[in-house]
Scaffold this motif. Sequence first.
Motif, mmCIF file in Angstrom:
data_model
loop_
_atom_site.group_PDB
_atom_site.id
_atom_site.type_symbol
_atom_site.label_atom_id
_atom_site.label_comp_id
_atom_site.label_asym_id
_atom_site.label_seq_id
_atom_site.Cartn_x
_atom_site.Cartn_y
_atom_site.Cartn_z
ATOM 1 N N ASP A 230 64.157 69.578 67.894
ATOM 2 C CA ASP A 230 63.862 70.124 67.055
ATOM 3 C C ASP A 230 62.882 70.213 69.000
ATOM 4 O OD1 ASP A 230 63.660 71.348 64.998
ATOM 5 O OD2 ASP A 230 62.714 69.641 64.236
ATOM 6 N N SER A 231 63.789 69.412 70.066
ATOM 7 C CA SER A 231 63.558 69.355 71.719
ATOM 8 C C SER A 231 63.926 69.969 72.443
ATOM 9 C CB SER A 231 62.530 67.545 71.151
ATOM 10 O OG SER A 231 63.249 67.655 72.922
ATOM 11 N N PRO A 232 63.450 70.929 72.962
ATOM 12 C CA PRO A 232 64.123 71.690 73.782
ATOM 13 C C PRO A 232 64.826 70.542 75.649
ATOM 14 C CG PRO A 232 61.610 71.779 74.865
ATOM 15 C CD PRO A 232 61.816 70.714 73.313
ATOM 16 N N VAL A 233 64.427 69.283 75.207
ATOM 17 C CA VAL A 233 64.634 68.399 76.145
ATOM 18 C C VAL A 233 66.245 68.073 76.044
ATOM 19 C CG1 VAL A 233 64.489 65.672 76.748
ATOM 20 C CG2 VAL A 233 62.147 66.797 76.193
ATOM 21 N N TYR A 234 67.580 68.628 77.254
ATOM 22 C CA TYR A 234 68.300 68.030 76.994
ATOM 23 C C TYR A 234 68.641 66.292 77.777
ATOM 24 C CZ TYR A 234 72.899 69.415 77.628
ATOM 25 O OH TYR A 234 74.667 69.336 77.177
ATOM 26 N N PHE A 253 76.350 69.368 86.221
ATOM 27 C CA PHE A 253 76.629 68.419 87.640
ATOM 28 C C PHE A 253 74.806 68.892 87.976
ATOM 29 C CE2 PHE A 253 80.212 68.565 87.627
ATOM 30 C CZ PHE A 253 80.946 67.297 87.393
ATOM 31 N N ALA A 254 73.766 68.142 88.109
ATOM 32 C CA ALA A 254 72.169 67.939 88.842
ATOM 33 C C ALA A 254 71.974 67.165 90.149
ATOM 34 C CB ALA A 254 71.434 68.086 87.635
ATOM 35 N N SER A 255 71.364 68.172 90.568
ATOM 36 C CA SER A 255 70.818 67.419 91.759
ATOM 37 C C SER A 255 69.860 66.803 92.302
ATOM 38 C CB SER A 255 70.769 68.124 93.022
ATOM 39 O OG SER A 255 70.663 69.007 93.516
ATOM 40 N N GLU A 256 68.628 66.485 92.268
ATOM 41 C CA GLU A 256 67.691 65.593 92.223
ATOM 42 C C GLU A 256 67.378 64.990 93.610
ATOM 43 O OE1 GLU A 256 65.921 62.100 89.446
ATOM 44 O OE2 GLU A 256 67.203 63.493 88.818
ATOM 45 N N GLU A 264 70.592 61.650 94.770
ATOM 46 C CA GLU A 264 70.976 62.136 93.797
ATOM 47 C C GLU A 264 71.830 63.351 93.239
ATOM 48 O OE1 GLU A 264 69.074 58.394 90.919
ATOM 49 O OE2 GLU A 264 69.223 59.840 89.820
ATOM 50 N N LEU A 265 73.005 62.724 93.098
ATOM 51 C CA LEU A 265 74.201 64.234 92.005
ATOM 52 C C LEU A 265 74.491 63.519 91.084
ATOM 53 C CD1 LEU A 265 75.637 66.706 92.327
ATOM 54 C CD2 LEU A 265 77.189 66.067 93.180
ATOM 55 N N ASN A 266 74.560 64.579 90.347
ATOM 56 C CA ASN A 266 74.601 63.386 89.277
ATOM 57 C C ASN A 266 75.258 64.438 87.952
ATOM 58 O OD1 ASN A 266 72.407 60.930 88.786
ATOM 59 N ND2 ASN A 266 70.655 62.223 89.218
ATOM 60 N N ALA A 267 76.215 63.502 86.921
ATOM 61 C CA ALA A 267 77.254 64.719 86.608
ATOM 62 C C ALA A 267 76.124 64.014 84.966
ATOM 63 C CB ALA A 267 78.249 63.570 85.620
ATOM 64 N N ILE A 268 75.923 65.501 83.998
ATOM 65 C CA ILE A 268 74.671 65.107 83.085
ATOM 66 C C ILE A 268 75.517 65.666 81.876
ATOM 67 C CG2 ILE A 268 73.135 66.619 82.295
ATOM 68 C CD1 ILE A 268 72.132 65.788 83.955
ATOM 69 N N LYS A 269 74.918 64.349 81.187
ATOM 70 C CA LYS A 269 75.401 64.050 79.556
ATOM 71 C C LYS A 269 74.073 63.856 78.503
ATOM 72 C CE LYS A 269 77.657 59.793 76.499
ATOM 73 N NZ LYS A 269 77.477 58.837 76.597
ATOM 74 N N PRO A 270 74.212 64.653 77.644
ATOM 75 C CA PRO A 270 73.012 65.785 76.602
ATOM 76 C C PRO A 270 72.306 63.539 76.182
ATOM 77 C CG PRO A 270 74.860 66.436 76.264
ATOM 78 C CD PRO A 270 75.496 65.843 77.118
ATOM 79 N N GLY A 271 71.447 63.507 76.430
ATOM 80 C CA GLY A 271 70.530 62.804 75.695
ATOM 81 C C GLY A 271 70.337 61.432 76.592
ATOM 82 N N ASP A 272 71.169 61.628 77.802
ATOM 83 C CA ASP A 272 70.910 60.458 78.749
ATOM 84 C C ASP A 272 69.458 60.312 79.190
ATOM 85 O OD1 ASP A 272 73.592 59.694 78.033
ATOM 86 O OD2 ASP A 272 74.499 59.214 79.689
#
Length: 384
Positions: A230-234, A253-256, A264-272
């Motif tokens: 029940d959370s929008p947080v990925y 992928f996401a930049s930060e 950083e450039l990140n490869a995104i894994k749900p819940g990490d």
Amino acid sequence: MSAALAVTALLLTAGCSSDGGGSPGDGTSTSSGGSGTSTGSAPSRQATAQTPPAKGTVKVLRTVTEGLKSPWGLAPLPDGSLLVSSRDDGTITRITEATGKKTELGTVSGVSAAGEGGLLGIALSPDYASDHMIYAYFTTASDNRIARMLYDPKKPAGEQLGAPDTVFRGIPKGFIHNGGRIAFGPDGMLYAGTGESGQRGLAQDKKSLGGKILRLTPDGDPAPGNPFPDSPVYTYGHRNVQGLAWDPEQRLFASEFGQDTWDELNAIKPGDDYGWPNAEGKGDDPKYHNPITQWHTDDASPSGIAYAEGSIWMAGLKGQRLWRVPLDGVTTSAAPQAFLTGEYGRLRTVVSAGGDKLWLMTSNTDGRGTPKPGDDRILEIQVS
């Protein structure tokens, strides 16, 4: 899912705590004039990811348009024209791709621009062909939120944008670190990169919306299959997410922005957990997901990203360059390569224009750059 399947890349924003000047890059480029901008939903997706060569090329084909003020988000329309959001003015403008003509759609009501906040990312509805809705992420007097608006090109210029229908609210706002990039993924869900608004502790608080990547339905509800019930947080532990893009295998992928040491450039894994504020850049603590690559903040301050020709392409604000990151799955296959270093100033958004073409948008009129005649602009570039 119509247009949702066409969305593969979007872009990222402002630099470390602030996004300023740059230093020389290590890449090469060829230019044929012009300068421009782009962000939004990307056109075609290739069937499979490809392993690119170690070295690539960039050629500036033309300037699409000039004279944009504080442009931030860019969304290509099905007819080839481009929508651009102005962070400070709160307006959305249509750019006729062939001629560069600018037509203002209207002003997004409720935008409160200050610092790094204002009208930020934009994206087309996954059902744009039938509902003609534009989604926007923007700062108000009380929060950052996402709303959708009807676009009616039959109305007079300046009156083509309907009233905002808020689908998601309550994202923390600040003078800095407002996030702002939004994109519909290959799954038809709405992804949003948020910042911790200068309150570092929010990034590790899974109940806070700050310092996160959010995954929502088009109506703004937590998307099915999210890692926290029940959370929008990925994902969490982010400082200020500025770019979002998918490869043909639907990997995100996401930049930060980093603070003083590593962007950083990140490869995104749900819940990490991506570590901020306990980690910046690569580390040896297995609790935190390491970036696939990192840069000193003078060389990047990354904003929007896009996928093309086997690589992630990342716009740099303070670094004033376009980075090519060749991929082998969710790792790099060769060292990142810099292009256009210092040639067009700060680069805000990069978006797929299909195949080996990208739209690239500058960011020199936002109060932090040094505008040149014609700024800000959108460029069409060819990459390999």
